[in-house]
Scaffold this motif. Structure first.
Motif, mmCIF file in Angstrom:
data_model
loop_
_atom_site.group_PDB
_atom_site.id
_atom_site.type_symbol
_atom_site.label_atom_id
_atom_site.label_comp_id
_atom_site.label_asym_id
_atom_site.label_seq_id
_atom_site.Cartn_x
_atom_site.Cartn_y
_atom_site.Cartn_z
ATOM 1 N N ALA A 13 0.827 -1.202 0.000
ATOM 2 C CA ALA A 13 0.000 0.000 0.000
ATOM 3 C C ALA A 13 0.864 1.256 0.000
ATOM 4 C CB ALA A 13 -0.918 0.007 1.230
ATOM 5 N N ARG A 14 0.292 2.355 -0.470
ATOM 6 C CA ARG A 14 1.013 3.629 -0.423
ATOM 7 C C ARG A 14 1.457 3.951 0.997
ATOM 8 N NH1 ARG A 14 -3.263 5.302 -3.945
ATOM 9 N NH2 ARG A 14 -2.573 5.929 -6.020
ATOM 10 N N SER A 15 0.551 3.691 1.971
ATOM 11 C CA SER A 15 0.876 4.017 3.351
ATOM 12 C C SER A 15 2.102 3.252 3.832
ATOM 13 C CB SER A 15 -0.317 3.708 4.251
ATOM 14 O OG SER A 15 -0.705 2.352 4.130
ATOM 15 N N THR A 16 2.272 2.004 3.361
ATOM 16 C CA THR A 16 3.432 1.217 3.766
ATOM 17 C C THR A 16 4.715 1.855 3.254
ATOM 18 O OG1 THR A 16 2.090 -0.798 3.728
ATOM 19 C CG2 THR A 16 4.480 -1.080 3.715
ATOM 20 N N VAL A 17 4.690 2.340 2.008
ATOM 21 C CA VAL A 17 5.857 3.039 1.466
ATOM 22 C C VAL A 17 6.142 4.285 2.285
ATOM 23 C CG1 VAL A 17 6.829 4.206 -0.543
ATOM 24 C CG2 VAL A 17 5.438 2.152 -0.854
ATOM 25 N N ARG A 25 5.954 4.524 11.419
ATOM 26 C CA ARG A 25 5.473 3.263 11.982
ATOM 27 C C ARG A 25 6.402 2.149 11.530
ATOM 28 N NH1 ARG A 25 -1.152 3.462 11.077
ATOM 29 N NH2 ARG A 25 -1.504 5.444 12.168
ATOM 30 N N PRO A 26 6.479 1.065 12.319
ATOM 31 C CA PRO A 26 7.399 -0.022 11.958
ATOM 32 C C PRO A 26 6.934 -0.769 10.712
ATOM 33 C CG PRO A 26 6.071 -0.620 13.874
ATOM 34 C CD PRO A 26 5.802 0.825 13.619
ATOM 35 N N VAL A 27 7.901 -1.172 9.906
ATOM 36 C CA VAL A 27 7.666 -1.974 8.711
ATOM 37 C C VAL A 27 8.636 -3.151 8.769
ATOM 38 C CG1 VAL A 27 7.777 -2.016 6.185
ATOM 39 C CG2 VAL A 27 6.928 0.024 7.351
#
Length: 359
Positions: A13-17, A25-27
């Motif tokens: 998702a865009r938010s993950t990028v 936020r952790p990824v």
């Protein structure tokens, strides 16, 4: 290259990028590495973006919408919804601010108090003092629509002149020689509202090029306005066999007025236009139209604003949408001249009328 493209290629998702770039936020390490591989492959430089999102900003963007008393069209509502959704994916808040009429104080408060990191501005006029004011403040901003001379600004827009011209071409290819343009309200046209003025230009160029007769009418943005406008067209230009419209909110009234006048769409009258697909599909029969990707436009505007906030010195970018004409059931061959009374046959040369919308 933008965050949306990186997300697509990474399968996230865009938010993950956004989280991977900002550290907000952790990824997972595996996901972060997959994103980094795409960034390396595309030679994308996210450092400025990550830095900007960590530097104590408000994490709020402003969205300037039409005045609170105005009824927003479906397309405008889609712009708002998509901007808010894209902002949420980037972990940003959106502050809505009306502008226009007696609401300009809200716009001034939005930009003068440094309450937001950037602004998306809707409903752009060819000469728009709000754009000038934003340039003076130095606040990053993106416009949905564009001014007459957009060089140096960041914007997303629909090519109304080209799309209206393509509608005219389609109708002319079907044999229609006398057409009318249903534009937006007289107030918007007089104010230099971009889509309305560019629709006028595209229509005038196309009917001249096709050696057709063309008349233009302004119309309020509602069904009642559509009914009044069609009644005016049929009274002033009874030889008209086709309409091009950029006023989606008037479409229900346009349909009712044509039916009330005894027309059968498309056997005796054709209509095409530029509209959000929801309006096109709800028209009966479904409207031949360039379907404006309003949800995508809002999301792209948000992506551009994030990029501009991250790197204020970046070269200005823009995105122009020219969607194809979706052929549906509202257009057909022009009625045969032999089937019409002589006084209703179209004139040989273009005839221009300037209609009103009851103002």
């Amino acid at each position: 290259m933008n965050i949306g493209e990186i997300a697509r290629r990474s399968g996230v998702a865009r938010s993950t990028v956004s989280y991977a770039l900002s550290g907000k936020r952790p990824v997972s390490e595996q996901t972060r590495q997959r994103i980094q591989d795409v960034i390396d492959e595309l030679d994308y430089r996210p450092n400025a973006s990550a830095r900007a999102l960590k530097e104590g900003r408000t994490r709020t963007v402003g969205l300037v919408i039409p005045p609170a008393g105005a009824r927003m069209t479906s397309m405008q509502l889609d712009f708002v919804a998509s901007v808010v959704e894209a902002a949420a994916e980037a972990d940003l808040d959106v502050l809505l601010s009306p502008s226009g009429g007696d609401q300009d104080g809200s716009f001034e408060r939005l930009i003068s108090g440094r309450r937001v990191d950037g602004v998306i501005l809707m409903e752009i006029r060819l000469a728009d003092p709000r754009v000038v004011r934003l340039e003076q403040t130095g606040i990053p901003f993106v416009t949905i629509g564009r001014v007459a001379e957009p060089d140096g600004t960041w914007w997303v827009d629909v090519d109304y002149a080209t799309l209206v011209g393509q509608c005219v071409d389609h109708l002319a290819d079907l044999g229609h020689r006398d057409m009318a343009l249903i534009n937006r309200s007289s107030g918007l046209v007089a104010a230099g509202y971009g889509p309305a003025r560019r629709a006028h230009e595209g229509f005038a160029e196309a009917v001249g090029r096709r050696e057709a007769a063309g008349s233009e009418f302004c119309c309020e943005d509602d069904a009642a306005g559509g009914e009044r406008c069609v009644a005016e067209i049929l009274a002033a230009r009874p030889a008209t066999t086709a309409i091009v419209t950029v006023n989606e909110a008037a479409l229900p009234g346009v349909q009712r007025a044509l039916e009330r006048a005894g027309h059968e769409i498309p056997r005796t009258f054709s209509i095409a236009g530029v509209a959000a697909d929801q309006w096109a599909e709800e028209f009966r029969p479904p409207l031949t139209a360039a379907d404006v990707p309003s949800l995508e436009i809002g999301a792209i505007a948000m992506e551009l604003l994030i990029e501009r906030i991250a790197d204020p010195d970046a070269v200005a970018r823009h995105r122009m949408f020219t969607p194809p004409i979706s052929l549906r059931s509202s257009t057909g061959p022009a009625p045969r001249p032999s089937a019409r009374p002589a006084f209703l046959r179209p004139p040989a040369a273009p005839v221009w009328l300037s209609g009103t919308d009851g103002d």
